[in-house]
Design a protein around this motif. Structure first.
Motif, short mmCIF file in Angstrom:
data_model
loop_
_atom_site.label_atom_id
_atom_site.label_comp_id
_atom_site.label_asym_id
_atom_site.label_seq_id
_atom_site.Cartn_x
_atom_site.Cartn_y
_atom_site.Cartn_z
N ARG A 1 -82.44 22.36 11.84
CA ARG A 1 -82.00 21.34 10.88
C ARG A 1 -81.96 19.96 11.53
O ARG A 1 -82.38 18.96 10.94
CB ARG A 1 -80.63 21.70 10.31
N GLU A 2 -81.46 19.89 12.75
CA GLU A 2 -81.38 18.61 13.46
C GLU A 2 -82.77 18.05 13.75
O GLU A 2 -83.01 16.85 13.59
CB GLU A 2 -80.59 18.77 14.76
N ALA A 3 -83.70 18.91 14.16
CA ALA A 3 -85.07 18.47 14.44
C ALA A 3 -85.76 18.02 13.15
O ALA A 3 -86.47 17.00 13.16
CB ALA A 3 -85.86 19.60 15.10
N GLU A 4 -85.55 18.74 12.06
CA GLU A 4 -86.16 18.35 10.78
C GLU A 4 -85.59 17.03 10.29
O GLU A 4 -86.33 16.19 9.77
CB GLU A 4 -85.96 19.45 9.74
N LEU A 5 -84.29 16.82 10.48
CA LEU A 5 -83.68 15.56 10.09
C LEU A 5 -84.25 14.41 10.92
O LEU A 5 -84.55 13.34 10.40
CB LEU A 5 -82.16 15.64 10.26
N ARG A 6 -84.42 14.66 12.21
CA ARG A 6 -85.01 13.63 13.10
C ARG A 6 -86.43 13.29 12.66
O ARG A 6 -86.82 12.11 12.61
CB ARG A 6 -85.00 14.12 14.56
N LEU A 7 -87.21 14.32 12.32
CA LEU A 7 -88.57 14.08 11.82
C LEU A 7 -88.56 13.26 10.54
O LEU A 7 -89.39 12.36 10.35
CB LEU A 7 -89.30 15.41 11.59
#
Length: 83
Positions: free
Chosen positions: A36-42
């Motif tokens: 979720r954190e990586a997708e939000l960063r993307l």
């Protein structure tokens, strides 16, 4: 026939399987959080790229309206990162 040793062995295996399942659930929760954190960063990076591209287009439009050509290095809006 005494089934106690067999039942005790099954209890041990069941406990081990339960502990493994619990550990895997914990790992999955951690990975889901990281995902979720990586997708939000993307998503944030995509928004930033769009904002910069739109700003670059606006700068070019204003420069063109004024008859000025902006320096190529000051208005990069390529969809791929510059190296």
């Amino acid at each position: 026939m005494n089934l106690n040793p067999l039942l005790q062995a099954l209890d041990l295996q069941e406990d081990a399987a339960r502990a493994l399942a619990d550990d895997l659930r914990t790992q999955i929760d951690t990975l889901q959080t990281q995902l979720r954190e990586a997708e939000l960063r993307l998503e944030h990076l995509a928004i930033t790229r769009t904002t910069i591209s739109e700003a670059g287009a606006a700068v070019r439009a204003v420069a063109q309206a004024r008859g000025v050509r902006p320096a190529a290095s000051s208005v990069r809006t390529s969809s791929s990162p510059q190296v």
